[in-house]
Enzyme design. Structure first.
Site, PDB file in Angstrom:
ATOM      1  N   GLU B  65      24.742  -0.623   0.365  1.00  0.00           N
ATOM      2  CA  GLU B  65      23.625   0.230  -0.074  1.00  0.00           C
ATOM      3  C   GLU B  65      23.906   1.709   0.154  1.00  0.00           C
ATOM      4  O   GLU B  65      23.491   2.556  -0.646  1.00  0.00           O
ATOM      5  CB  GLU B  65      22.326  -0.176   0.644  1.00  0.00           C
ATOM      6  CG  GLU B  65      21.763  -1.522   0.216  1.00  0.00           C
ATOM      7  CD  GLU B  65      22.365  -2.704   0.963  1.00  0.00           C
ATOM      8  OE1 GLU B  65      23.300  -2.496   1.773  1.00  0.00           O
ATOM      9  OE2 GLU B  65      21.908  -3.832   0.763  1.00  0.00           O
ATOM     10  N   HIS B 134      12.264  -8.953   6.348  1.00  0.00           N
ATOM     11  CA  HIS B 134      12.186  -9.187   4.900  1.00  0.00           C
ATOM     12  C   HIS B 134      10.755  -9.179   4.396  1.00  0.00           C
ATOM     13  O   HIS B 134      10.479  -9.751   3.346  1.00  0.00           O
ATOM     14  CB  HIS B 134      12.842 -10.525   4.537  1.00  0.00           C
ATOM     15  CG  HIS B 134      14.299 -10.604   4.813  1.00  0.00           C
ATOM     16  ND1 HIS B 134      14.808 -10.821   6.070  1.00  0.00           N
ATOM     17  CD2 HIS B 134      15.375 -10.476   3.993  1.00  0.00           C
ATOM     18  CE1 HIS B 134      16.134 -10.838   6.018  1.00  0.00           C
ATOM     19  NE2 HIS B 134      16.506 -10.629   4.776  1.00  0.00           N
TER      20      HIS B 134
END
Lengths: 328, 339
Positions: B65, B134
């Site tokens: 990322e 998450h």
């Protein structure tokens, strides 16, 4: 690959301009900071990272670059900016925090942006890598010419951004070159103490790309290897990793007492100052006369004087300008 | 409301449609991130697009990322209009420098001489027992830091229009979509998010809230999935004769403070529903927006119905205990009455 005579003189001129510029900055930096050193005071407040000694890397690489090519630089960006052709007057004004600066005083010396010559900076270690790779990707997608060079320091190879971006650039075969300026010190921690390998060019094997280590802070050798890498990138053959042995003649920042340097280390460095060395070689090789080099030095000094005068004479930004340019 | 030419889409389909239309309209638009090409995105945002546009423009990335968001910044500064996906917003921890030091600051540090026209789309929210790495929303974290516009749609119409607006914007836009609203089935489906969505391209202006339900007695401000909780709570309150006005923020940056203030000026009561952590967040900002402007029109102290300041637990009963819902909003209204 050998530099032409014109390229040699261009390289020498830009090294000298960079050195004279930083000498001027160094002098002005202490205005208002004596007898008590306070970084917040003076004509140029804030941190100041000078690059004297590291000029060969900038000119050896940028001699091959065109305006359309992209450079991302570090928190120590002046030599790279000058070699890439960043507007010297507006850069000086930015360093002074003036209205006429490249970003009107919002960025200062660690955030030099000149889109006219595709130059950008980040003050965060290793974080020029991603944007350079992205600019390279942009050229591939747009089918437009251009290579991207990310200059980083040797300390930055221990950042995740280095690994992630080298892999990304390699897997996408981007026209991207990572140039590591190995000045042996990450602030006060030496490369030997911080890095598992002696030379970072060996890391190229991890990405399946060519790697080179250039010794001796030698602008001729840097020109040679960088030229090959950039030609390779232009031909669509993908990225290259280059590490250059260079020297930081000054401290990490202005005001750094450099107590961490082994005694006598800098004596050797000043003897190895690349500018007088290149001058001697230009003359010995018959590429330039004393008079021609004197003329270059005079011209460089005049350019620097003009830029510094422009910065000094420029107005401060309006304080409330701080609230503008957050969004496009 | 039923329309004669009704075409209901899920948020996932409307996001994909916006991306496709903008990619047809402007060849500088491309999308990159993890699992976008063959898979079509974990949340379906690029489903089918690689077939039309190829894998250069619907580009799978390594799990890197920092590199690919940093690359999007560089590509955007070089004239492209990248859309990048951060698969879970929780992953911002591995790449935030590229987001808040590069993406968000390069326009400012260039004095406006460069543009950073990129969209960072990222999934938020829990409710399906994925635990605390998450399931977060972290709206406040992104909205707090200057230099990024932040949007969070609650339905497919807004999702498409906000995506189109975000792609056309010359500044970076963080596009935060809630997993529970995607209409993916396997993540649960909020029927209220599946609404009429015109086929032609259109924009929903960034920085403009919507009145999702008109009312006179209390203002419930929310965003994303919270809007649906608020609407359900409003139905319950209506049974007791209380008419709640529901404000769907749609954008956090810029925040439509006028719409919030106008509504509260009318109702005199304020509840903010936010799935992000309660302290220092969106709810506090909305309340401050009201009270620092005018307090005489408040009939009761404002309330927040937000996630408690704890990491998000796995066990269903624990997570559901923590999440905002319609019952908690109704209960908050009752507390306002007794205050």
């Amino acid at each position: 690959m050998s530099p032409s005579r014109d390229e040699l003189l261009w390289m020498y001129e830009n090294m000298v301009t960079s050195r004279r510029f930083e000498e001027a900055i160094a002098k002005i930096y202490f205005e208002g900071k004596t007898p008590v050193f306070n970084m917040a005071n003076g004509t140029i407040p804030g941190e100041m990272h000078l690059s004297d000694g590291q000029e060969p890397v900038a000119v050896g690489v940028c001699a091959h670059l065109k305006e359309e090519d992209i450079v991302t630089a570090t928190h120590r960006p002046h030599h790279q900016a000058i070699a890439k052709g960043v507007d010297l007057k507006r850069m000086a004004a930015e360093i002074f925090g003036k209205k006429t600066g490249l970003s009107g005083g919002r960025g200062g010396h660690m955030h030099i942006f000149d889109p006219d010559v595709n130059f950008a900076c980040s003050g965060i270690i290793g974080q020029g890598m991603g944007p350079a790779a992205g600019a390279a990707l942009s050229r591939v997608l747009q089918k437009k010419p251009g290579v991207a060079v990310a200059f980083i320091g040797e300390g930055a190879v221990n950042q995740g951004a280095f690994h992630e971006t080298m892999n990304l650039a390699a897997v996408w075969k981007l026209p991207f070159i990572c140039v590591i300026e190995d000045n042996a010190w990450g602030i006060s921690v030496s490369k030997r103490e911080s890095t598992a390998v002696e030379r970072n060019d060996v890391r190229a094997a991890a990405y399946g790309v060519p790697g080179h280590y250039i010794e001796g802070n030698d602008p001729y050798k840097i020109y040679d290897i960088a030229g090959e890498a950039i030609a390779r990138a232009r031909a669509g053959e993908g990225p290259t990793l280059i590490e250059v042995e260079t020297y930081r003649l000054a401290g990490h920042f202005m005001g750094d007492a450099e107590g961490y340097r082994p005694e006598g280390e800098k004596d050797g460095l000043f003897e190895a100052d690349p500018i007088p060395k290149m001058r001697a070689r230009l003359i010995a090789d018959g590429d330039a006369t004393e008079a021609a080099l004197d003329e270059i030095e005079t011209k460089s000094q005049a350019r620097v004087d003009e830029a510094i005068a422009f910065a000094r004479e420029s107005d401060d930004p309006a304080p409330e300008d701080a609230l503008t340019s957050v969004f496009a | 409301m039923t329309q004669s030419n009704e075409r209901k889409l899920t948020i996932a389909r409307s996001m994909a449609e916006a991306l496709a239309q903008e990619m047809r309209r402007d060849e500088k638009v491309f999308v990159m991130g993890e699992d976008l090409a063959a898979l079509g995105g974990v949340y379906g945002n690029t489903r089918g697009l690689a077939d039309e546009f190829g894998t250069d423009r619907i580009r799978d990335t390594p799990i890197s990322e920092t590199a690919f968001i940093g690359a999007a910044v560089g590509a955007a500064m070089d004239g492209m209009r990248p859309v990048v996906e951060l698969m879970f917003v929780d992953f911002f921890g591995v790449c935030f420098d590229a987001i808040y030091n590069l993406m968000a600051k390069n326009i400012y540090f260039s004095g406006g001489s460069v543009k950073v026209p990129m969209v960072l789309m990222t999934s938020t929210g829990g409710g399906y027992s994925d635990a605390g790495q998450h399931s977060q929303c972290v709206y406040g974290t992104f909205a707090h830091l200057p230099g990024m516009k932040v949007v969070a749609p609650s339905n497919a119409y807004d999702a498409k229009g906000l995506m189109t607006a975000a792609i056309r914007d010359d500044s970076p836009v963080v596009y935060m979509y809630h997993k529970g609203l995607q209409g993916m089935g396997w993540l649960g489906t909020e029927e209220g998010a599946i609404v009429h969505t015109p086929e032609e391209d259109y924009t929903v202006p960034i920085g403009k809230a919507a009145i999702a339900r008109k009312g006179t007695d209390v203002t419930i401000v929310s965003l994303g999935i919270g809007v649906h909780h608020a609407l359900r709570a409003a139905e319950t309150l209506a049974e007791g004769g209380v008419e709640a006005e529901v404000v769907d923020l749609r954008s956090l940056v810029p925040l439509d403070r006028d719409t919030i203030r106008e509504s509260v000026a009318k109702t005199g009561r304020l509840i903010v529903v936010d799935e992000d952590y309660s302290s220092y967040g969106v709810a506090a900002e909305v309340i401050a927006t009201v009270v620092e402007n005018e307090i005489t029109n408040l009939k009761a102290p404002p309330k927040r119905v937000a996630y408690p300041d704890v990491p998000i637990p796995f066990a269903r009963v624990m997570e559901q205990f923590c999440l905002p819902n319609a019952q908690k909003i109704v209960a908050a209204y009752k507390e306002l009455q007794t205050a």
